[in-house]
Enzyme design. Sequence first.
Site, PDB file in Angstrom:
ATOM      1  N   VAL A   1       0.840  -1.196   0.000  1.00 17.75           N
ATOM      2  CA  VAL A   1       0.000   0.000   0.000  1.00 17.75           C
ATOM      3  C   VAL A   1       0.877   1.249   0.000  1.00 17.75           C
ATOM      4  CG1 VAL A   1      -1.766   1.301   1.276  1.00 17.75           C
ATOM      5  CG2 VAL A   1      -1.901  -1.194   1.158  1.00 17.75           C
ATOM      6  N   CYS A   2       1.997   1.207   0.719  1.00 20.65           N
ATOM      7  CA  CYS A   2       2.866   2.372   0.883  1.00 20.65           C
ATOM      8  C   CYS A   2       3.287   3.016  -0.448  1.00 20.65           C
ATOM      9  CB  CYS A   2       4.097   2.028   1.712  1.00 20.65           C
ATOM     10  SG  CYS A   2       3.689   1.462   3.391  1.00 20.65           S
ATOM     11  N   PRO A   3       3.757   2.244  -1.439  1.00 21.89           N
ATOM     12  CA  PRO A   3       4.168   2.914  -2.678  1.00 21.89           C
ATOM     13  C   PRO A   3       3.001   3.572  -3.409  1.00 21.89           C
ATOM     14  CG  PRO A   3       4.355   0.526  -2.901  1.00 21.89           C
ATOM     15  CD  PRO A   3       4.075   0.810  -1.463  1.00 21.89           C
TER      16      PRO A   3
ATOM     17  N   LEU B   1       2.620   6.974  -1.517  1.00 24.33           N
ATOM     18  CA  LEU B   1       3.728   7.880  -1.777  1.00 24.33           C
ATOM     19  C   LEU B   1       3.741   8.335  -3.232  1.00 24.33           C
ATOM     20  CD1 LEU B   1       6.549   6.218   0.348  1.00 24.33           C
ATOM     21  CD2 LEU B   1       5.025   8.082   0.982  1.00 24.33           C
TER      22      LEU B   1
END
EC number: 1.11.1.26
Length: 189
Positions: free
Chosen positions: A48-50, A53
């Site tokens: 999920v993080c990329p 960001l």
Amino acid sequence: MSTSLINTEIKPFNATAFHAGKFVPVSDADLKGKWSVVFFYPADFTFVCPTELGDLADNYAEFQKLGVEIYSVSTDTHFTHKAWHDSSETIGKINYPMIGDPTGVITRNFGVMIEEAGLAERGTFVIDPQGKIQIIEINAGGIGRDAAELLRKVKAAQYVASHPGEVCPAKWKEGEATLAPSLDLVGKI
């Protein structure tokens, strides 16, 4: 979090960020004097993080037009941030500072450390030029955030800060009507 951090001043910190191809020092002093977003996420090289960001990177120019700097923070090192930036097309388009917090000082300062994992919650903090926290949003690990919604909230925070006595109603967008709380409004909305 047992006590709210809203309207509290950010705590001192010193860290190293990967930014514009270099390792640069970042401290709480860098967040003062302008609007800032501190965007915590669990870890580099995840799922999920990329997407979050990358979404911030796609909207970064809009934040910059408002005089807002974005700082992403995870408990990874600045070296790991560089490796991720160099190896991922999505992360490679990031132009904002990526702060490494391997000791967890910043993550704990903002109250978003998952102690048993040594990772940060998905916490978003909007900080005014005086270094005071105006917006806090914390999502569960599997729920990604939306940069366009964050941008709307930043605009609302900036509007309220520059227009004392006015407030922004739900779903307020730039240019729309605001409210001036008064006795006459009680029970009329």
